[in-house]
Design a protein around this motif. Structure first.
Motif, PDB file in Angstrom:
ATOM      1  N   GLY A 281     -20.784  -6.447  -3.464  1.00 22.96           N
ATOM      2  CA  GLY A 281     -21.514  -5.750  -4.513  1.00 22.96           C
ATOM      3  C   GLY A 281     -20.653  -4.775  -5.294  1.00 22.96           C
ATOM      4  N   LEU A 282     -19.670  -4.183  -4.604  1.00 25.32           N
ATOM      5  CA  LEU A 282     -18.787  -3.197  -5.244  1.00 25.32           C
ATOM      6  C   LEU A 282     -17.544  -3.831  -5.855  1.00 25.32           C
ATOM      7  CD1 LEU A 282     -19.002  -0.453  -2.487  1.00 25.32           C
ATOM      8  CD2 LEU A 282     -19.780  -0.171  -4.854  1.00 25.32           C
ATOM      9  N   ARG A 283     -17.362  -5.133  -5.592  1.00 31.28           N
ATOM     10  CA  ARG A 283     -16.183  -5.856  -6.078  1.00 31.28           C
ATOM     11  C   ARG A 283     -14.884  -5.242  -5.542  1.00 31.28           C
ATOM     12  NH1 ARG A 283     -19.874  -8.863  -7.171  1.00 31.28           N
ATOM     13  NH2 ARG A 283     -20.158 -10.003  -9.135  1.00 31.28           N
ATOM     14  N   ILE A 284     -14.880  -4.979  -4.213  1.00 29.48           N
ATOM     15  CA  ILE A 284     -13.672  -4.473  -3.558  1.00 29.48           C
ATOM     16  C   ILE A 284     -13.404  -5.307  -2.312  1.00 29.48           C
ATOM     17  CG2 ILE A 284     -14.039  -2.113  -4.369  1.00 29.48           C
ATOM     18  CD1 ILE A 284     -14.980  -1.444  -1.489  1.00 29.48           C
ATOM     19  N   SER A 285     -12.268  -5.073  -1.685  1.00 29.53           N
ATOM     20  CA  SER A 285     -11.916  -5.783  -0.463  1.00 29.53           C
ATOM     21  C   SER A 285     -12.762  -5.293   0.707  1.00 29.53           C
ATOM     22  CB  SER A 285     -10.431  -5.564  -0.143  1.00 29.53           C
ATOM     23  OG  SER A 285     -10.132  -5.943   1.179  1.00 29.53           O
ATOM     24  N   TYR A 286     -13.232  -6.239   1.502  1.00 28.19           N
ATOM     25  CA  TYR A 286     -13.974  -5.900   2.723  1.00 28.19           C
ATOM     26  C   TYR A 286     -13.134  -5.016   3.636  1.00 28.19           C
ATOM     27  CZ  TYR A 286     -15.527  -6.754   7.551  1.00 28.19           C
ATOM     28  OH  TYR A 286     -15.898  -6.608   8.858  1.00 28.19           O
ATOM     29  N   GLY A 287     -11.817  -5.274   3.668  1.00 30.51           N
ATOM     30  CA  GLY A 287     -10.941  -4.518   4.557  1.00 30.51           C
ATOM     31  C   GLY A 287     -10.960  -3.022   4.289  1.00 30.51           C
ATOM     32  N   GLN A 288     -11.151  -2.628   3.030  1.00 29.89           N
ATOM     33  CA  GLN A 288     -11.207  -1.211   2.700  1.00 29.89           C
ATOM     34  C   GLN A 288     -12.377  -0.524   3.410  1.00 29.89           C
ATOM     35  OE1 GLN A 288     -10.616  -2.147  -1.827  1.00 29.89           O
ATOM     36  NE2 GLN A 288     -10.231   0.031  -1.552  1.00 29.89           N
ATOM     37  N   LEU A 289     -13.535  -1.181   3.409  1.00 28.51           N
ATOM     38  CA  LEU A 289     -14.705  -0.594   4.063  1.00 28.51           C
ATOM     39  C   LEU A 289     -14.575  -0.682   5.584  1.00 28.51           C
ATOM     40  CD1 LEU A 289     -17.658  -1.922   1.853  1.00 28.51           C
ATOM     41  CD2 LEU A 289     -16.511   0.294   1.761  1.00 28.51           C
ATOM     42  N   ALA A 290     -14.024  -1.789   6.079  1.00 27.01           N
ATOM     43  CA  ALA A 290     -13.872  -1.964   7.530  1.00 27.01           C
ATOM     44  C   ALA A 290     -12.954  -0.888   8.109  1.00 27.01           C
ATOM     45  CB  ALA A 290     -13.328  -3.352   7.844  1.00 27.01           C
ATOM     46  N   GLU A 291     -11.896  -0.545   7.372  1.00 28.57           N
ATOM     47  CA  GLU A 291     -10.968   0.487   7.846  1.00 28.57           C
ATOM     48  C   GLU A 291     -11.659   1.849   7.886  1.00 28.57           C
ATOM     49  OE1 GLU A 291      -6.332   1.514   7.295  1.00 28.57           O
ATOM     50  OE2 GLU A 291      -7.444   1.157   5.439  1.00 28.57           O
ATOM     51  N   LYS A 292     -12.417   2.167   6.844  1.00 26.13           N
ATOM     52  CA  LYS A 292     -13.135   3.442   6.810  1.00 26.13           C
ATOM     53  C   LYS A 292     -14.192   3.521   7.906  1.00 26.13           C
ATOM     54  CE  LYS A 292     -11.100   5.008   3.082  1.00 26.13           C
ATOM     55  NZ  LYS A 292     -10.180   6.188   3.124  1.00 26.13           N
ATOM     56  N   ALA A 293     -14.718   2.360   8.316  1.00 28.27           N
ATOM     57  CA  ALA A 293     -15.752   2.327   9.356  1.00 28.27           C
ATOM     58  C   ALA A 293     -15.162   2.365  10.766  1.00 28.27           C
ATOM     59  CB  ALA A 293     -16.613   1.071   9.202  1.00 28.27           C
ATOM     60  N   GLY A 294     -13.830   2.346  10.863  1.00 25.79           N
ATOM     61  CA  GLY A 294     -13.191   2.474  12.170  1.00 25.79           C
ATOM     62  C   GLY A 294     -12.928   1.174  12.887  1.00 25.79           C
ATOM     63  N   TYR A 295     -13.083   0.037  12.202  1.00 29.58           N
ATOM     64  CA  TYR A 295     -12.867  -1.244  12.868  1.00 29.58           C
ATOM     65  C   TYR A 295     -11.396  -1.523  13.159  1.00 29.58           C
ATOM     66  CZ  TYR A 295     -17.714  -2.762  12.522  1.00 29.58           C
ATOM     67  OH  TYR A 295     -19.073  -2.873  12.693  1.00 29.58           O
ATOM     68  N   PHE A 296     -10.487  -0.771  12.533  1.00 28.83           N
ATOM     69  CA  PHE A 296      -9.063  -0.984  12.770  1.00 28.83           C
ATOM     70  C   PHE A 296      -8.488  -0.031  13.809  1.00 28.83           C
ATOM     71  CE2 PHE A 296      -8.625  -2.563   8.147  1.00 28.83           C
ATOM     72  CZ  PHE A 296      -9.062  -3.819   8.545  1.00 28.83           C
ATOM     73  N   ASP A 297      -9.291   0.879  14.312  1.00 27.77           N
ATOM     74  CA  ASP A 297      -8.790   1.863  15.270  1.00 27.77           C
ATOM     75  C   ASP A 297      -8.197   1.159  16.482  1.00 27.77           C
ATOM     76  OD1 ASP A 297      -9.792   3.666  13.507  1.00 27.77           O
ATOM     77  OD2 ASP A 297     -11.433   4.384  14.772  1.00 27.77           O
ATOM     78  N   GLY A 298      -6.939   1.453  16.782  1.00 30.47           N
ATOM     79  CA  GLY A 298      -6.282   0.858  17.944  1.00 30.47           C
ATOM     80  C   GLY A 298      -5.752  -0.536  17.709  1.00 30.47           C
ATOM     81  N   MET A 299      -5.915  -1.065  16.522  1.00 33.90           N
ATOM     82  CA  MET A 299      -5.453  -2.424  16.229  1.00 33.90           C
ATOM     83  C   MET A 299      -3.957  -2.426  15.937  1.00 33.90           C
ATOM     84  SD  MET A 299      -6.803  -5.071  13.257  1.00 33.90           S
ATOM     85  CE  MET A 299      -8.454  -5.243  13.941  1.00 33.90           C
ATOM     86  N   GLN A 300      -3.243  -3.441  16.439  1.00 36.12           N
ATOM     87  CA  GLN A 300      -1.821  -3.588  16.157  1.00 36.12           C
ATOM     88  C   GLN A 300      -1.609  -3.777  14.658  1.00 36.12           C
ATOM     89  OE1 GLN A 300       0.762  -3.398  18.268  1.00 36.12           O
ATOM     90  NE2 GLN A 300      -0.537  -3.062  20.068  1.00 36.12           N
ATOM     91  N   GLN A 301      -0.468  -3.286  14.147  1.00 34.91           N
ATOM     92  CA  GLN A 301      -0.197  -3.367  12.718  1.00 34.91           C
ATOM     93  C   GLN A 301      -0.178  -4.812  12.222  1.00 34.91           C
ATOM     94  OE1 GLN A 301      -0.157  -0.895  10.650  1.00 34.91           O
ATOM     95  NE2 GLN A 301       0.290  -2.147   8.858  1.00 34.91           N
ATOM     96  N   SER A 302       0.409  -5.723  13.020  1.00 33.24           N
ATOM     97  CA  SER A 302       0.478  -7.130  12.611  1.00 33.24           C
ATOM     98  C   SER A 302      -0.913  -7.736  12.512  1.00 33.24           C
ATOM     99  CB  SER A 302       1.328  -7.936  13.597  1.00 33.24           C
ATOM    100  OG  SER A 302       0.783  -7.856  14.920  1.00 33.24           O
ATOM    101  N   ASP A 303      -1.793  -7.381  13.460  1.00 32.90           N
ATOM    102  CA  ASP A 303      -3.170  -7.883  13.420  1.00 32.90           C
ATOM    103  C   ASP A 303      -3.912  -7.317  12.211  1.00 32.90           C
ATOM    104  OD1 ASP A 303      -2.775  -9.306  15.743  1.00 32.90           O
ATOM    105  OD2 ASP A 303      -3.552  -7.719  17.041  1.00 32.90           O
ATOM    106  N   LYS A 304      -3.631  -6.042  11.912  1.00 35.53           N
ATOM    107  CA  LYS A 304      -4.280  -5.402  10.767  1.00 35.53           C
ATOM    108  C   LYS A 304      -3.856  -6.090   9.472  1.00 35.53           C
ATOM    109  CE  LYS A 304      -4.476  -0.913  10.843  1.00 35.53           C
ATOM    110  NZ  LYS A 304      -4.154   0.531  10.662  1.00 35.53           N
ATOM    111  N   GLN A 305      -2.558  -6.427   9.366  1.00 36.09           N
ATOM    112  CA  GLN A 305      -2.061  -7.094   8.162  1.00 36.09           C
ATOM    113  C   GLN A 305      -2.712  -8.459   7.980  1.00 36.09           C
ATOM    114  OE1 GLN A 305       2.159  -6.990   8.882  1.00 36.09           O
ATOM    115  NE2 GLN A 305       2.418  -5.003   7.883  1.00 36.09           N
ATOM    116  N   GLU A 306      -2.863  -9.211   9.095  1.00 36.24           N
ATOM    117  CA  GLU A 306      -3.518 -10.519   9.024  1.00 36.24           C
ATOM    118  C   GLU A 306      -4.974 -10.369   8.601  1.00 36.24           C
ATOM    119  OE1 GLU A 306      -3.236 -12.898  12.499  1.00 36.24           O
ATOM    120  OE2 GLU A 306      -1.158 -13.461  12.139  1.00 36.24           O
ATOM    121  N   PHE A 307      -5.637  -9.358   9.156  1.00 33.13           N
ATOM    122  CA  PHE A 307      -7.041  -9.103   8.836  1.00 33.13           C
ATOM    123  C   PHE A 307      -7.195  -8.817   7.347  1.00 33.13           C
ATOM    124  CE2 PHE A 307     -10.778  -6.486   8.315  1.00 33.13           C
ATOM    125  CZ  PHE A 307     -11.696  -6.979   9.233  1.00 33.13           C
ATOM    126  N   PHE A 308      -6.340  -7.925   6.833  1.00 31.83           N
ATOM    127  CA  PHE A 308      -6.402  -7.572   5.420  1.00 31.83           C
ATOM    128  C   PHE A 308      -6.108  -8.785   4.540  1.00 31.83           C
ATOM    129  CE2 PHE A 308      -6.243  -2.914   6.144  1.00 31.83           C
ATOM    130  CZ  PHE A 308      -7.127  -2.531   5.148  1.00 31.83           C
TER     131      PHE A 308
END
Length: 241
Positions: free
Chosen positions: A56-83
Motif C-alpha cells: 500500500g505504501l509502495r515500499i520494500s517489505y524489508g524496511q517494515l520487517a526490520e523496524k518490526a524487529g524481524y532481523f534481530d539476531g539475524m546473520q548479515q548474509s541472511d539479512k542480505q538474502e532476505f532484503f
C-alpha cells in the motif's frame, strides 16, 4: 518499549499525504489495525500484514520487517538474502498490479487471448485460476494477497505475457532481465520456486504441525485423532525393527 515500527509507519504515511483510511484502502489492512501499530499497541505485526502495508505504501517489505524487529539476531548474509528477495518481490508485485489495472480496461476478446496464453504456457500450475479470475475482474486490483505464494520466476513469466497486451514503461526491461539471471543463478533466493514455499522436512510429532500445514489423504484433511493413530502405529513398528 520502543515503538520504532509505529513511528516509522506514521511518519512515512504522513509524508505520502495518506490518511489512515487511505492506507487501509490501499493495503487491505483495517484502519483500526494500522492505528494500533502506529500507537505501539501492536509492536510486531504478522509478516503478511507488513507485506500488505508495504504494498500500500509502495515500499520494500524489508524496511517494515526490520523496524518490526524481524532481523534481530539475524546473520548479515541472511539479512542480505532476505532484503534481496523481498525487494525483488515487492517490485514485481507493483509491476503486476499496474499491468492488471490496465488489463481490466481491455475488451473481453483480448482478455480471452491472454487467458489462453496463460494456460498454454504451463508455467503457473495451481495459480492459473487466480490469474484468470484477476484478468476477468472489471475493477482495479491489488494482486499481492492472491499471488503471495507465486515464485519470482512465475511473476516474471506472467509479466512477459501481459506485456504483449498492455503498455508498461515504469520498469526498465534491462532490470527485469538482470533480475531473471540473478534468480536463475541463485544470487536472489526464490523460496516459492515451485509455486509454494520449499519445505525440506516436516516433524509430524510437532504439536503445532496441523496449525501450520494441512495434511491431506485421499482429498480429506487428517483429523487430530487420525494423526495420533498414525504416530502411534509408527512408534509401535519402530520398537520391533
Amino acid at each position: 518499549m520502543s515503538n520504532e515500527l509505529g513511528s516509522f509507519l506514521k511518519e512515512l504515511r504522513e509524508k505520502k499525504d495518506l490518511s489512515i483510511s487511505d492506507l487501509a484502502y490501499a493495503s487491505g489492512v483495517s484502519g483500526a489495525q494500522i492505528s494500533r501499530i502506529e500507537t505501539g499497541k501492536r509492536e510486531q505485526p504478522r509478516p503478511e500484514t507488513l507485506q500488505k502495508l508495504a504494498q500500500g505504501l509502495r515500499i520494500s517489505y524489508g524496511q517494515l520487517a526490520e523496524k518490526a524487529g524481524y532481523f534481530d539476531g539475524m546473520q548479515q548474509s541472511d539479512k542480505q538474502e532476505f532484503f534481496a528477495y523481498h525487494e525483488a518481490n515487492s517490485n514485481l508485485d507493483l509491476v503486476l498490479s499496474e499491468m492488471f489495472n490496465q488489463v481490466f480496461k481491455l475488451d473481453q476478446e483480448t482478455k480471452l487471448v491472454i487467458i489462453k496464453e496463460v494456460g498454454v504456457s504451463g508455467k503457473f500450475g495451481e495459480h492459473d485460476e487466480d490469474i484468470i479470475e484477476t484478468i476477468n475482474k472489471n475493477e482495479a486490483v491489488n494482486i499481492s494477497p492472491d499471488f503471495s505464494d507465486m515464485s519470482l520466476l512465475q511473476k516474471l513469466y506472467l509479466i512477459d505475457i501481459l506485456s504483449r497486451f498492455v503498455r508498461y514503461f515504469a520498469v526498465d526491461e534491462t532490470y527485469l532481465e538482470k533480475l531473471y539471471e540473478q534468480i536463475k543463478t541463485g544470487k536472489i533466493p526464490d523460496p516459492y520456486e515451485s509455486g509454494r514455499e520449499l519445505v525440506k522436512s516436516i516433524d509430524l510429532s510437532d504439536d503445532n504441525i496441523k496449525e501450520e500445514f494441512s495434511i491431506i489423504v485421499d482429498g480429506r484433511p487428517l483429523t487430530e485423532k487420525e494423526m495420533q493413530k498414525i504416530l502411534a502405529q509408527i512408534r509401535l513398528d519402530r520398537q520391533f525393527e
